[in-house]
Design an enzyme around this catalytic site. Structure first.
Site, PDB file in Angstrom:
ATOM      1  N   SER A 114       0.777  -1.124   0.270  1.00  0.00           N
ATOM      2  CA  SER A 114       0.254  -0.223   0.193  1.00  0.00           C
ATOM      3  C   SER A 114       0.523   1.631   0.220  1.00  0.00           C
ATOM      4  O   SER A 114       0.277   2.242  -1.159  1.00  0.00           O
ATOM      5  CB  SER A 114      -0.526  -0.171   1.139  1.00  0.00           C
TER       6      SER A 114
ATOM      7  N   LYS B  66     -10.595  -5.138  10.688  1.00  0.00           N
ATOM      8  CA  LYS B  66     -11.486  -4.733   8.845  1.00  0.00           C
ATOM      9  C   LYS B  66     -13.221  -5.107  10.211  1.00  0.00           C
ATOM     10  O   LYS B  66     -14.132  -3.852   9.535  1.00  0.00           O
ATOM     11  CB  LYS B  66     -11.706  -5.606   8.188  1.00  0.00           C
TER      12      LYS B  66
ATOM     13  N   ASP C 118     -13.215  -2.826  -1.456  1.00  0.00           N
ATOM     14  CA  ASP C 118     -12.506  -4.440  -1.925  1.00  0.00           C
ATOM     15  C   ASP C 118     -13.374  -4.966  -2.911  1.00  0.00           C
ATOM     16  O   ASP C 118     -13.549  -5.149  -3.308  1.00  0.00           O
ATOM     17  CB  ASP C 118     -12.849  -5.729  -0.498  1.00  0.00           C
TER      18      ASP C 118
ATOM     19  N   GLY D 268     -13.773 -16.128   3.767  1.00  0.00           N
ATOM     20  CA  GLY D 268     -13.495 -15.614   4.910  1.00  0.00           C
ATOM     21  C   GLY D 268     -14.230 -14.215   4.589  1.00  0.00           C
ATOM     22  O   GLY D 268     -14.910 -14.116   4.125  1.00  0.00           O
ATOM     23  N   GLY D 269     -13.439 -13.156   5.358  1.00  0.00           N
ATOM     24  CA  GLY D 269     -13.089 -11.482   5.058  1.00  0.00           C
ATOM     25  C   GLY D 269     -13.197 -11.351   3.515  1.00  0.00           C
ATOM     26  O   GLY D 269     -14.781 -10.827   2.967  1.00  0.00           O
TER      27      GLY D 269
HETATM   28  P1  NAP Z   1     -10.025 -15.258   5.773  1.00  0.00           P
HETATM   29  O1  NAP Z   1     -10.588 -14.133   6.205  1.00  0.00           O
HETATM   30  O2  NAP Z   1      -8.673 -15.882   6.464  1.00  0.00           O
HETATM   31  O3  NAP Z   1     -10.649 -16.015   5.231  1.00  0.00           O
HETATM   32  C1  NAP Z   1     -10.029 -16.970   3.856  1.00  0.00           C
HETATM   33  C2  NAP Z   1     -10.756 -18.016   3.610  1.00  0.00           C
HETATM   34  O4  NAP Z   1     -10.814 -19.538   2.974  1.00  0.00           O
HETATM   35  C3  NAP Z   1     -11.800 -19.028   4.681  1.00  0.00           C
HETATM   36  O5  NAP Z   1     -13.186 -19.368   4.333  1.00  0.00           O
HETATM   37  C4  NAP Z   1     -10.896 -20.270   5.130  1.00  0.00           C
HETATM   38  O6  NAP Z   1     -11.042 -21.031   5.884  1.00  0.00           O
HETATM   39  C5  NAP Z   1     -10.234 -20.767   4.193  1.00  0.00           C
HETATM   40  N1  NAP Z   1      -9.417 -21.335   3.895  1.00  0.00           N
HETATM   41  C6  NAP Z   1      -8.208 -21.284   4.515  1.00  0.00           C
HETATM   42  N2  NAP Z   1      -7.214 -22.458   4.364  1.00  0.00           N
HETATM   43  C7  NAP Z   1      -7.655 -23.304   3.555  1.00  0.00           C
HETATM   44  C8  NAP Z   1      -7.500 -25.100   3.590  1.00  0.00           C
HETATM   45  N3  NAP Z   1      -6.080 -24.970   3.645  1.00  0.00           N
HETATM   46  N4  NAP Z   1      -8.573 -25.032   2.790  1.00  0.00           N
HETATM   47  C9  NAP Z   1      -9.517 -25.092   2.492  1.00  0.00           C
HETATM   48  N5  NAP Z   1     -10.398 -23.787   2.903  1.00  0.00           N
HETATM   49  C10 NAP Z   1      -9.130 -22.887   3.564  1.00  0.00           C
HETATM   50  O7  NAP Z   1      -8.835 -14.329   4.767  1.00  0.00           O
HETATM   51  P2  NAP Z   1      -9.299 -12.607   4.272  1.00  0.00           P
HETATM   52  O8  NAP Z   1      -9.101 -11.554   4.521  1.00  0.00           O
HETATM   53  O9  NAP Z   1     -10.568 -13.876   2.967  1.00  0.00           O
HETATM   54  O10 NAP Z   1      -8.106 -12.984   2.465  1.00  0.00           O
HETATM   55  C11 NAP Z   1      -7.335 -14.598   1.404  1.00  0.00           C
HETATM   56  C12 NAP Z   1      -7.030 -14.253   0.770  1.00  0.00           C
HETATM   57  O11 NAP Z   1      -7.441 -13.006   0.203  1.00  0.00           O
HETATM   58  C13 NAP Z   1      -5.623 -14.176   1.107  1.00  0.00           C
HETATM   59  O12 NAP Z   1      -4.167 -14.791  -0.003  1.00  0.00           O
HETATM   60  C14 NAP Z   1      -5.366 -12.435   0.833  1.00  0.00           C
HETATM   61  O13 NAP Z   1      -4.109 -11.996   0.500  1.00  0.00           O
HETATM   62  C15 NAP Z   1      -5.822 -11.895  -0.495  1.00  0.00           C
HETATM   63  N6  NAP Z   1      -6.590 -10.990  -0.612  1.00  0.00           N
HETATM   64  C16 NAP Z   1      -6.098 -10.284  -1.809  1.00  0.00           C
HETATM   65  C17 NAP Z   1      -6.997  -8.967  -1.885  1.00  0.00           C
HETATM   66  C18 NAP Z   1      -6.035  -8.630  -3.210  1.00  0.00           C
HETATM   67  O14 NAP Z   1      -6.659  -7.360  -3.022  1.00  0.00           O
HETATM   68  N7  NAP Z   1      -6.491  -9.005  -4.094  1.00  0.00           N
HETATM   69  C19 NAP Z   1      -7.869  -8.501  -0.949  1.00  0.00           C
HETATM   70  C20 NAP Z   1      -8.002  -8.961   0.193  1.00  0.00           C
HETATM   71  C21 NAP Z   1      -7.845 -10.651   0.175  1.00  0.00           C
HETATM   72  P3  NAP Z   1     -11.087 -21.717   7.085  1.00  0.00           P
HETATM   73  O15 NAP Z   1     -11.852 -20.781   8.271  1.00  0.00           O
HETATM   74  O16 NAP Z   1     -11.813 -22.683   7.840  1.00  0.00           O
HETATM   75  O17 NAP Z   1      -9.682 -21.540   7.588  1.00  0.00           O
END
Ligand code: NAP
Length: 284
Positions: free
Chosen positions: A18, A70, A106, A137-138
């Site tokens: 950022s 968040k 987002d 997730g988020g």
């Molecule tokens: P989060 O809130 O932790 O959510 C992650 C999700 O993935 C949860 O549903 C989690 O389930 C699931 N998950 C994790 N490990 C898993 C596995 N081994 N098998 C199956 N499901 C699994 O994270 P987030 O904030 O959504 O972010 C997720 C990804 O998106 C990150 O890599 C982040 O860098 C990326 N992201 C990118 C942007 C962008 O602007 N490009 C914006 C936001 C996020 P459980 O609760 O069961 O672990």
């Protein structure tokens, strides 16, 4: 001329892109300002309050918010935009009529980058908008909200059905075509002939575990789908590489990262940013 004091709240923040994006944005608009990192540990609500007081008194112009705050910031704000309220998460805070207001860029950042990606490929997908979202997730909340508002039918695959059900219930008032599918090969197989989009919102494949993929190894990719992986580090994930090898169009999430940042920047400064320049700065 005003000086724009911008920044990011989260924890940890060591690898954040950022500052690079927003410093380039300030330069591109010819504005004076800075973008600081404010690492605040998950349990430090006092730290959050102190920082938000600086926004209220004008010492800080605007803030981004990332994991793990968040949701934590919400009770400390005066107002939420419709998107932030529906998604239940804030990634941008600004002051409007003296009120601390939380927004979520987002969702529009994702949909706008998805549309850019689809139009670049002259895709006919707009006619059969059927998406599979991996993870609940988020970021999945923002992605699902954006997709259903854009008229997509959405299936959410999550290893914990309860988490997916909570997400689905959250959007039940939007009259959406939104449902749960089990995150396993047999259940996903029944869908692959219908899908036109697969979105990965899990961290599977994110650096340093770059060999991991959220797509089951024993399942073919849907032939008529494009793949959007939210992960932006590495620039080509295993999912994207495998999907391309199978003949699909696929992208990682750097475009979304830049788009959500540009939208936050526009809220704080009113300055419209040329996305291509930002993209080049980050890639270089
Ligand atoms: P989060 O809130 O932790 O959510 C992650 C999700 O993935 C949860 O549903 C989690 O389930 C699931 N998950 C994790 N490990 C898993 C596995 N081994 N098998 C199956 N499901 C699994 O994270 P987030 O904030 O959504 O972010 C997720 C990804 O998106 C990150 O890599 C982040 O860098 C990326 N992201 C990118 C942007 C962008 O602007 N490009 C914006 C936001 C996020 P459980 O609760 O069961 O672990």
């Amino acid at each position: 001329m005003s000086i724009f004091h911008l920044g990011l709240i989260g924890y940890p923040l060591g690898h954040s892109l950022s500052p690079k994006i927003h410093t380039a944005a300030l330069k591109s608009c010819g504005l004076d300002g800075n973008y600081s990192l404010y690492p605040i540990p998950p349990e430090d609500m006092q730290g959050l309050e102190t920082l938000l007081a600086c926004l209220r008194n004008g010492e800080i112009t605007g803030l981004n918010v990332t994991i793990p705050h968040k949701q934590n910031v919400i009770p400390l704000l005066d107002e939420l935009t419709l998107a932030a309220k529906a998604i239940g998460a804030v990634n941008t805070i600004f002051v409007q009529n003296g009120k601390l207001t939380g927004d979520n860029t987002d969702a529009p950042g994702f949909i706008s980058d998805l549309k850019r990606f689809l139009s670049d490929r002259q895709s006919s997908i707009e006619n059969q908008k059927s998406a599979l979202v991996l993870g609940a997730g988020g970021s999945a909340c923002a992605v699902v909200y954006a997709l259903i508002n854009d008229g997509w039918e959405v299936r959410v695959a999550a290893r914990h059905p309860k988490q997916a059900q909570t997400l689905i219930d959250q959007f039940s008032n939007l009259n959406s075509r939104l449902s749960f599918v089990e995150y396993q090969t047999t259940s996903l197989y029944s869908l692959i002939f219908d899908l036109s989009l697969v979105v990965n919102t899990t961290p599977l494949g994110m650096s340093p575990n770059v060999e991991a993929s959220p797509w089951p190894a024993d399942l073919a990719f849907p032939r008529n789908a494009v793949v959007y992986d939210l992960i932006y580090n590495p620039r080509e994930t295993t999912l994207v590489r495998d999907a391309r090898a199978a003949g699909l169009s696929a992208t990682t999430g750097l475009g979304m990262l830049i788009e959500q940042a540009a939208l936050s920047f526009e809220i704080w400064t009113g300055c419209k940013l040329p996305r291509n320049n930002l993209y080049k700065t980050v890639v270089e």
